[in-house]
Each structure stands twice: as C-alpha cells, then as structure tokens.
Design a protein around this motif. Structure first.
Motif, PDB file in Angstrom:
ATOM      1  N   ASN A 161      -0.823  -3.045  -2.421  1.00 16.94           N
ATOM      2  CA  ASN A 161      -1.325  -3.663  -0.967  1.00 16.94           C
ATOM      3  C   ASN A 161      -0.651  -3.019   0.190  1.00 16.94           C
ATOM      4  O   ASN A 161      -0.634  -1.678   0.354  1.00 16.94           O
ATOM      5  CB  ASN A 161      -1.261  -5.118  -1.061  1.00 16.94           C
ATOM      6  CG  ASN A 161      -1.654  -5.697  -2.125  1.00 16.94           C
ATOM      7  OD1 ASN A 161      -2.658  -5.131  -2.826  1.00 16.94           O
ATOM      8  ND2 ASN A 161      -1.269  -6.715  -2.781  1.00 16.94           N
ATOM      9  N   ASN A 176       1.106  -8.720   1.603  1.00 16.03           N
ATOM     10  CA  ASN A 176       0.875  -8.914  -0.177  1.00 16.03           C
ATOM     11  C   ASN A 176      -0.768  -9.011  -0.164  1.00 16.03           C
ATOM     12  O   ASN A 176      -1.289  -9.243  -1.231  1.00 16.03           O
ATOM     13  CB  ASN A 176       1.290 -10.086  -0.401  1.00 16.03           C
ATOM     14  CG  ASN A 176       2.970 -10.069  -0.239  1.00 16.03           C
ATOM     15  OD1 ASN A 176       3.642 -10.766   0.808  1.00 16.03           O
ATOM     16  ND2 ASN A 176       3.515  -9.355  -0.808  1.00 16.03           N
ATOM     17  N   GLY A 227      -1.354  -1.769  -7.015  1.00 13.68           N
ATOM     18  CA  GLY A 227      -0.991  -3.144  -6.805  1.00 13.68           C
ATOM     19  C   GLY A 227      -0.123  -3.323  -5.712  1.00 13.68           C
ATOM     20  O   GLY A 227       0.491  -4.388  -5.727  1.00 13.68           O
TER      21      GLY A 227
HETATM   22  C1  LIG Z   1      -1.618  -7.562  -3.995  1.00 12.59           C
HETATM   23  O1  LIG Z   1      -2.637  -8.180  -3.790  1.00 12.59           O
HETATM   24  C2  LIG Z   1      -3.397  -8.963  -5.167  1.00 12.59           C
HETATM   25  C3  LIG Z   1      -4.681  -9.519  -5.057  1.00 12.59           C
HETATM   26  O2  LIG Z   1      -4.775 -10.502  -4.116  1.00 12.59           O
HETATM   27  C4  LIG Z   1      -2.496  -9.783  -5.693  1.00 12.59           C
HETATM   28  O3  LIG Z   1      -2.663 -10.408  -7.050  1.00 12.59           O
HETATM   29  C5  LIG Z   1      -0.915  -9.125  -5.918  1.00 12.59           C
HETATM   30  O4  LIG Z   1      -0.054 -10.264  -6.231  1.00 12.59           O
HETATM   31  C6  LIG Z   1      -0.535  -8.436  -4.661  1.00 12.59           C
HETATM   32  N1  LIG Z   1       0.720  -7.526  -4.888  1.00 12.59           N
HETATM   33  C7  LIG Z   1       1.562  -7.383  -4.015  1.00 12.59           C
HETATM   34  C8  LIG Z   1       2.932  -6.494  -4.425  1.00 12.59           C
HETATM   35  O5  LIG Z   1       1.496  -7.998  -2.779  1.00 12.59           O
END
Ligand SMILES: *[C@@H]1O[C@H](CO)[C@@H](O)[C@H](O)[C@H]1NC(C)=O
Length: 419
Positions: free
Chosen positions: A83, A343, A81
């Motif tokens: 990214n 993100n 999670g």
């Molecule tokens: C990573 O990407 C997902 C899908 O778009 C999102 O829901 C999540 O909040 C993101 N997390 C971070 C730490 O950026």
C-alpha cells in the motif's frame, strides 16, 4: 519499583523542580529589524498601494502543464501488499494523474478561486498576496442586523495555501443565529507561498513573517484583530501574539507543538510510573508506548529534515515535474489526514470519505505549480529550524509557550460578546 527506577525518578523530580522554577522567568523578546528589505537588491521605498489581483494563469503555462502531464509516467510497481507504507503507491499515483489529465479543469477551478476578492501590496520589498472575505458578503449585510464585525487573520502552512480556507469562509462571514459577532477574514499567503513573492535574502522566518502580517493588517486599517493558524500558521500567529500583544486580541491554533523540558520529563516519568499517576488514563494511548511515539516521529519527519537542510535541492527536483510535485504533496495529505492511511491501497486519497475532494487537492498543487513556489515554500523550514531560531530565548524550549497565549488574550471572546 527497582532501585534504578527510584533513582531515575528521584533525579528527574529534582530536575523538574529546577525547570519549573525556570519556567516562570519570562524570556526576553527578540528584537527585529523594524524595516528590513527582503526584495532583490538594495532597499527602496515600499509601494504601499493595495491593488486588486485575480488568478489568471497564462495560456502558455497551462499548455506547459498539460504537455508535462502527457509525458509517459516512469513508475516502479509497489512491493506486493505494501500500500502506502513504502511511500506513495504507484498504482494510486497513476490513477490520480489520469484524473488530473482527463477530468480536472483548471479554468473552472480558477473561476471558483477568484470568488473572493484578492489583493497584493508591497511590504518590506515583497508583494504580499491576500484574500479578503467581507462579513455579510454571502448573507446580505451583517452590519444592518447590529452584528459586530471582528477582523480575523487566517494563516495557512505547508504544504497548504489560502485554497484550504475556501470552505470555511462562508461559515465565518455569515452571522449565526444567536451570535452577535461575525468575522471579516484576511487570508495572506506566507511570503514565498503561492502568490506572495519569496524573499531574495536569507532570514525570513516566522518572526519576520509575523511582522509583515502585522504591517498588512495595519495597512488594511485593523489595529487590533484575532488570529488563527495551523501548521506554520500556528507558529506565525504565536509570534504575532508574543511580539504584539496589544494588537492581537486572541489566538486560535489547530496545531500545537509542546516541547518543553518539563513537558518531556513528565512524558518520560509517566512512562515509568503507574498509568494515571502523572499522565491521565485517557491520554495514555497518545504517548505510550514511548517507542511507538518516537518511531512515528522518525517515520514522519524525514521531509522536514530535508527541507530544513537542503531546501533548494528538493525544491529543484519538485519544480521540474508536476507529477513529482503532486506525489510529494499528496503523500502528506494522505498520512496527515489519518495515521492509518498508509495501510490503505489508495492511501485514503480516493476514498469517498476523504475530507478533501480530488479537485481541491489539485487546486492546491496547481497553485504551487503555476507560481513555481515549492522551493521558496520549503526554505521556510530552513529559516525556522536553525541555530539562530532556537537560540532566541523564547524558542529555546520549543515554540509553544502557553505564557504567550495568556498574556495576549486580555480580551476573550466572551468579553467581546458582552461589550
Ligand atoms: C494493504 O491493504 C490491504 C487491503 O485493504 C490490507 O488487507 C493489507 O493489510 C494492507 N497492508 C499493509 C501493509 O498496509
């Protein structure tokens, strides 16, 4: 307001008064060696011939790239999670490498990059590469329509190259309805970037590059010209306008770094005072809270510290492997395009709305790769971020001094149009 605040604000206002007073003293211009030799060995006469140049990567270099791209990737799965928030996401990287290997066609892209005429000429011991987009090239004769042709120098930055200008060149060189000017555009590669030779000697920073580019423009017959720059290009064109106000008709920049004592003071004071008093309401979200302003600065500036201090170490690492080079460069395109991109699972890079196609991103990486210029390109940080640079009176307070722009733009665009 508590008494501590009153004291802080009082002292700050006093300091500001001193600084504002100082601001109006023009610092002296630095003196440059008018004829240095950056090439290897002892100085010689430059060969001032301008020779045509076409990008034509040898077959063996192309095969070498393919062989290296075919090696199995050694990737660590990203933390769940996260990214791009820990840096380049390895899933996205592997998708990009697959595209590079299976879909990207260098020879086709090379033909596109050769669409504009390119040249090389030797200046101060270095072969300087540039492309020249002639006004009217794509529109059938600007000159005939009584349109004034204006020379424009376009300067790129890091991790860019002249590749980034291809889509804007037709717009600049085609006369527009109702406009009486059109540009003749010269896009040089900064020494050590892409097809411009890198220096063999220390000390070639933005001021020295400004001198090289002035010599280039003069050699092409342009004694007076406009200049545009982004990233390092913005510093180079600022230096050009500062050193040679009679040659530079006007400057445009798409990166501004304001870092003066008064500017900082205003920013700090603005954080203590009620919103709108010093810093307009509409600008507040760019600066405040200051904690996020400074943490972002820390978060995104590590690369510059490495490149300014150990350019040859990071350069050697990136020179060994095209995937390493792509990772390092594309991370910048992700974050610098949109601060929210870390993100997203793909860092924004694979999105249909990303402002660059994957092909054009890979073109830029291929230019760095085939020319082996990543090390010489990052050395520019070391040459610009050092004591000698900051000790120059004109750079003491950071590099953009609005004074530099005003005193060089004696001829503005409106006056140009009405000539
Ligand atoms: C990573 O990407 C997902 C899908 O778009 C999102 O829901 C999540 O909040 C993101 N997390 C971070 C730490 O950026």
């Amino acid at each position: 307001m508590g008494w501590v605040r009153v004291l802080v604000v009082g002292v700050a206002i006093g300091w500001a008064a001193v600084m504002v007073n100082r601001k109006f003293e023009e610092p002296p211009l630095p003196t440059l060696d008018p004829n240095p030799w950056w090439g290897p060995g002892e100085p010689k006469e430059d060969n001032v011939a301008i020779t045509q140049f076409k990008i034509n990567v040898p077959e063996k270099d192309l095969k070498d790239l393919k062989d290296r791209l075919a090696l199995p990737l050694r990737l660590t799965p990203a933390l769940e999670g996260t990214n791009f928030t820990y840096g380049f996401n390895s899933d996205t990287l592997s998708r990009i490498v697959t595209y590079w290997t299976k879909k990207y066609d260098w020879r086709k892209r090379e033909a596109l990059l050769n669409k504009y005429p390119q040249y090389k000429t030797q200046i101060e011991g270095l072969d300087i590469h540039f492309l020249r987009a002639t006004a009217g090239d794509t529109s059938g004769g600007a000159r005939k329509k009584g349109v004034k042709v204006v020379p424009l120098l376009l300067v790129h930055g890091w991790p860019g190259s002249v590749v980034e200008f291809y889509s804007i060149l037709p717009l600049l060189t085609t006369p527009r309805e109702g406009s009486s000017v059109v540009f003749e555009v010269i896009c040089p590669s900064i020494p050590g970037y892409g097809f411009s030779q890198g220096s063999s000697k220390p000390g070639l920073g933005s001021l020295q590059t400004a001198q090289i580019f002035l010599k280039l423009m003069k050699r092409l017959g342009f004694d007076q010209f406009y200049a545009q720059g982004g990233d390092w290009g913005s510093l180079i064109v600022t230096d050009l306008a500062t050193l040679y106000p009679h040659n530079v008709l006007g400057v445009h920049m798409n990166m501004l770094g304001g870092n003066t004592p008064t500017g900082n003071l205003k920013m700090w004071l603005g954080s203590l005072l009620p919103s709108g008093l010093l810093v307009p309401e509409s600008d507040q979200h760019h600066l405040y809270p200051l904690s996020s302003f400074y943490s972002r600065l820390m978060l995104e500036s590590g690369y510059a510290h490495i490149q300014a201090t150990k350019p040859d170490t990071i350069g050697a690492v990136l020179d060994q492997n095209p995937v390493a080079l792509a990772t390092y460069i594309l991370e910048k395109f992700s974050t610098w395009t949109n601060r929210d991109n870390p993100n997203k699972p793909d860092g924004g890079l694979l999105s249909k709305t990303f402002p660059f196609t994957m092909d054009s991103l890979l073109d830029n990486i291929c230019v760095y790769w085939f020319t082996g210029s990543i090390t010489t390109s990052v050395r520019f940080y070391a040459e610009n971020m050092n004591k000698d640079f900051y000790n120059k009176p004109m750079n003491k307070y950071g590099y953009i001094l609005s004074r530099q722009i005003t005193h060089s733009s004696s001829l503005s665009f409106s006056s140009f149009n009405s000539q």
